[in-house]
Design an enzyme around this catalytic site. Structure first.
Site, PDB file in Angstrom:
ATOM      1  N   SER A 152       0.836  -1.198   0.000  1.00 51.29           N
ATOM      2  CA  SER A 152       0.000   0.000   0.000  1.00 51.29           C
ATOM      3  C   SER A 152       0.873   1.251   0.000  1.00 51.29           C
ATOM      4  O   SER A 152       2.058   1.186  -0.343  1.00 51.29           O
ATOM      5  CB  SER A 152      -0.941  -0.033   1.216  1.00 51.29           C
ATOM      6  OG  SER A 152      -1.938   0.956   1.106  1.00 51.29           O
ATOM      7  N   ASN A 153       0.303   2.393   0.354  1.00 51.36           N
ATOM      8  CA  ASN A 153       1.061   3.646   0.397  1.00 51.36           C
ATOM      9  C   ASN A 153       0.529   4.530   1.522  1.00 51.36           C
ATOM     10  O   ASN A 153      -0.416   4.163   2.207  1.00 51.36           O
ATOM     11  CB  ASN A 153       1.000   4.355  -0.967  1.00 51.36           C
ATOM     12  CG  ASN A 153      -0.418   4.707  -1.349  1.00 51.36           C
ATOM     13  OD1 ASN A 153      -1.052   5.554  -0.721  1.00 51.36           O
ATOM     14  ND2 ASN A 153      -0.950   4.038  -2.367  1.00 51.36           N
ATOM     15  N   HIS A 154       1.146   5.709   1.688  1.00 46.75           N
ATOM     16  CA  HIS A 154       0.857   6.564   2.849  1.00 46.75           C
ATOM     17  C   HIS A 154      -0.307   7.531   2.678  1.00 46.75           C
ATOM     18  O   HIS A 154      -0.484   8.423   3.504  1.00 46.75           O
ATOM     19  CB  HIS A 154       2.103   7.358   3.235  1.00 46.75           C
ATOM     20  CG  HIS A 154       3.169   6.519   3.866  1.00 46.75           C
ATOM     21  ND1 HIS A 154       3.017   5.921   5.082  1.00 46.75           N
ATOM     22  CD2 HIS A 154       4.403   6.169   3.425  1.00 46.75           C
ATOM     23  CE1 HIS A 154       4.103   5.243   5.378  1.00 46.75           C
ATOM     24  NE2 HIS A 154       4.960   5.373   4.379  1.00 46.75           N
ATOM     25  N   SER A 155      -1.103   7.393   1.619  1.00 46.39           N
ATOM     26  CA  SER A 155      -2.214   8.323   1.429  1.00 46.39           C
ATOM     27  C   SER A 155      -3.177   8.270   2.619  1.00 46.39           C
ATOM     28  O   SER A 155      -3.577   7.194   3.059  1.00 46.39           O
ATOM     29  CB  SER A 155      -2.969   7.961   0.141  1.00 46.39           C
ATOM     30  OG  SER A 155      -4.190   8.682   0.090  1.00 46.39           O
TER      31      SER A 155
END
Ligand code: C5P
Length: 221
Positions: A29-32
């Site tokens: 995933s990512n940090h959004s």
């Protein structure tokens, strides 16, 4: 009273990250944080729109009066968007969609082995905003671009390549804006015009961006 320039219009937006499963317990995933997308949903509602928010996994509360559809993967987000896009007047892609997903999702937890290296094969995810913008009866389509350099050049390239009606570019190289921050600044481009929205709280910025979107939408319709 405030003008409500989006009255009578259906607006869909995506927000947050996506999660791409590796096995039943792990994902990429990512940090959004989803903050900008949720701020846009709130502002769109306040400006009179009927809002559908397709959200990846975030910890934010659903804005009052907004219909929320929860999704996990990019493929799920794509399918949820495509299922409802036919009746939308405006689409805003604010989600930080993973570009790639593991090619196979293991049905059981992947075990540690003797080997020091492990290779995970990834496969490209569908580009949601490009899929929407390639529809024959496409809604007014707005994309985001998070860049760390040459913001204008990459934004204009993306506007053209993805057939968008408008793109909002943020410079994510500083920690005072973008991603997890409560503040942001946006450079907005459309075919034949541009406008800079200086550093402000995401709520204020969301209202300014939607006012621009409404103006541009009504100019074209
Ligand atoms: O190409 P890039 O990922 O930088 O483009 C960003 C824009 O495209 C954002 O509006 C994002 O929400 C959208 N996007 C999408 N589906 C993808 C990748 C990006 O809708 N698979």
């Amino acid at each position: 009273p405030k003008a409500r320039p989006l009255t009578g219009l259906k607006l869909m937006l995506t927000a947050g990250p996506t999660r791409e499963a590796l096995d039943p317990v792990r994902y990429i995933s990512n940090h959004s944080s989803g903050k900008m997308g949720f701020a846009l949903a709130t502002a769109a509602r306040a400006l009179g729109a009927e809002v559908t928010l397709v959200s990846g996994p975030v910890t934010l509360a659903t804005p009052t009066g907004v219909r929320r559809v929860n999704v996990e993967s990019a493929q799920d987000m794509h399918d949820a968007v495509m299922a409802g896009i036919g009746e939308q007047h405006i689409f805003i892609a604010c989600a930080a969609v993973a570009d790639y997903a593991p090619k196979v999702v293991a049905s059981h937890k992947i075990k540690k082995t003797q080997a020091d290296n492990m290779v995970v094969e990834l496969t490209k995810n569908p580009d949601i905003v490009a899929s929407v913008a390639s529809l024959q009866h496409k809604p007014f389509t707005v994309g985001f671009a998070a860049e760390t350099r040459d913001v204008e050049k990459y934004a204009l390239d993306k506007l053209k390549r993805k057939n968008l009606d408008m793109i909002a570019a943020n410079d994510v190289s500083g920690s005072d804006r973008g991603f997890n921050s409560d503040q942001n600044a946006l450079s907005v481009f459309w075919p034949g015009g541009q406008h800079h929205l200086p550093l402000a709280g995401k709520a204020e910025l969301a209202e300014q961006l939607l006012t621009l979107i409404a103006k541009r939408y009504h100019d074209l319709h």
